[in-house]
Design an enzyme around this catalytic site. Sequence first.
Site, PDB file in Angstrom:
ATOM      1  N   ARG A  68       0.813  -1.217   0.000  1.00 46.07           N
ATOM      2  CA  ARG A  68       0.000   0.000   0.000  1.00 46.07           C
ATOM      3  C   ARG A  68       0.847   1.268   0.000  1.00 46.07           C
ATOM      4  NH1 ARG A  68      -2.409  -0.029   4.550  1.00 46.07           N
ATOM      5  NH2 ARG A  68      -3.543  -1.999   4.317  1.00 46.07           N
ATOM      6  N   TYR A 122     -13.948  22.792 -11.945  1.00 45.96           N
ATOM      7  CA  TYR A 122     -14.354  21.510 -12.541  1.00 45.96           C
ATOM      8  C   TYR A 122     -15.617  21.011 -11.834  1.00 45.96           C
ATOM      9  CZ  TYR A 122     -13.422  16.597 -13.893  1.00 45.96           C
ATOM     10  OH  TYR A 122     -13.480  15.326 -14.386  1.00 45.96           O
ATOM     11  N   ASP A 194      -6.118  23.538  -8.610  1.00 46.29           N
ATOM     12  CA  ASP A 194      -6.216  22.453  -9.588  1.00 46.29           C
ATOM     13  C   ASP A 194      -5.489  22.978 -10.827  1.00 46.29           C
ATOM     14  OD1 ASP A 194      -6.929  20.798 -11.709  1.00 46.29           O
ATOM     15  OD2 ASP A 194      -8.953  20.427 -10.945  1.00 46.29           O
ATOM     16  N   LYS A 219      -4.796  13.635 -17.895  1.00 46.41           N
ATOM     17  CA  LYS A 219      -4.807  14.523 -19.046  1.00 46.41           C
ATOM     18  C   LYS A 219      -3.405  14.603 -19.676  1.00 46.41           C
ATOM     19  CE  LYS A 219      -9.030  14.953 -17.745  1.00 46.41           C
ATOM     20  NZ  LYS A 219      -9.495  15.917 -16.783  1.00 46.41           N
TER      21      LYS A 219
END
Length: 413
Positions: A68, A122, A194, A219
């Site tokens: 993890r 967004y 962001d 992206k």
Amino acid sequence: MDGNDDSTLGPGTRLTAAGRRAEWTGTPGHPGAVVNPPVWRASTHLYPDMAALRAHPANADGLFYYGRRGAPTQWALADALTALEPGAAGTVLYPSGVAAIAGVLLTVLRPGDVLLMTDNAYEPSRVMGRGLLHDLGIETRWFDPTDPASLTAALCPRARAVLIETPGSLTFEMTDVPRVVEVARAHGLVSVIDNTWASPLGFAALPHGVDITIMSLTKHVGGHSDVMMGSASAGADWYRKLRLRAQGLGIVVSPDDAALMLRGLRTMDLRLQRTMASALGLAQWLARRPEVAHVLCPMLPGAPGHDLWVRDFTGGCGLFSFVLKGGSSAARDALIDALALFGIGYSWGGFESLATPVDPAPIRTAGAWPPAHWDAADRFGVRLAVGLEDAADLIADLDRALAVWRNASGTAA
Ligand SMILES: *Cc1c(COP(=O)(O)O)cnc(C)c1O
């Protein structure tokens, strides 16, 4: 390979070297034996003996412990992203950009806090404000991205953080980041951005005073429409808190996905240069067309926000919108359907071009959309994600589609 931390080197040079530590790309006998870190598929990590297990430093970065916490494939990607982000001490990886936004907000905010968010954020960030954060007793207030007075008006003693996105999703208004950060600092708020649109190559968020910078790696970093991930980078204090919260939430990314991201990262500067130049060519062409009322592209001289983009940014990308002169929703749909080289889909940053309708009016809460000074008939927008096709072909495609739009909207040629 530590030359990647030298910020005097150009972005192409830094992207080539970033994250390729010799100990992650080889064996102890042959450090740096391969170019890329291997894909370490490993949930269990083994200790040679009990003494080694007992001597393991508590929760250190970059050491085998348990799956993890990742392994060299994920560490190399996080390390590369940190190297590209001036002022960052570390980067946390999340399974998507939305998970990165949630992970950051769940680190920064507590019940009773108020989050101030730009109105052009967004949409899933907005949904988080109304949903997840609301359910946790956190209030979100939206402010006009172009009006610092609107931020000041939204302030209150419970305000704890500000979330900016510039240029904003769909409509590409630019926010004056240094001014927002100044207000945020004066009132003890954490500032979060962001920065998916510009990436650190186009906007160095932390040197502009932002505390935490988020990217949807899906992206530009992935760049090939085949993998999803998100990141958050910050200075030492916030990095530590982000990492512990992500760990507590059980957040981990797959080593295969991390390897794909590292592959995409190497060509990111090249792709951004190409898509930005093509997008600018398309934006200039659209700005001269009689069918087009507004081109929403801060990279375009004379477009809204161009002054702030020139002042603060060093790059851009292939994503922008334009608004048609009058017409109807059906005519706009006919235009998008008529495009042969643009797929219809919600992402961007891939090698292929995409188009989607832009209808932000129903979701805006701080200020009107379309802006009051526009002709009210001009409200049907199209967002273009410009890919790696030749710009001349994309322009010819748009030319054909605008003819279809004229027919559909009954506008004379
Ligand atoms: C796509 C996007 C995200 C979310 O990223 P995912 O990886 O799709 O979850 C966040 N912010 C912006 C600005 C985006 O365009």
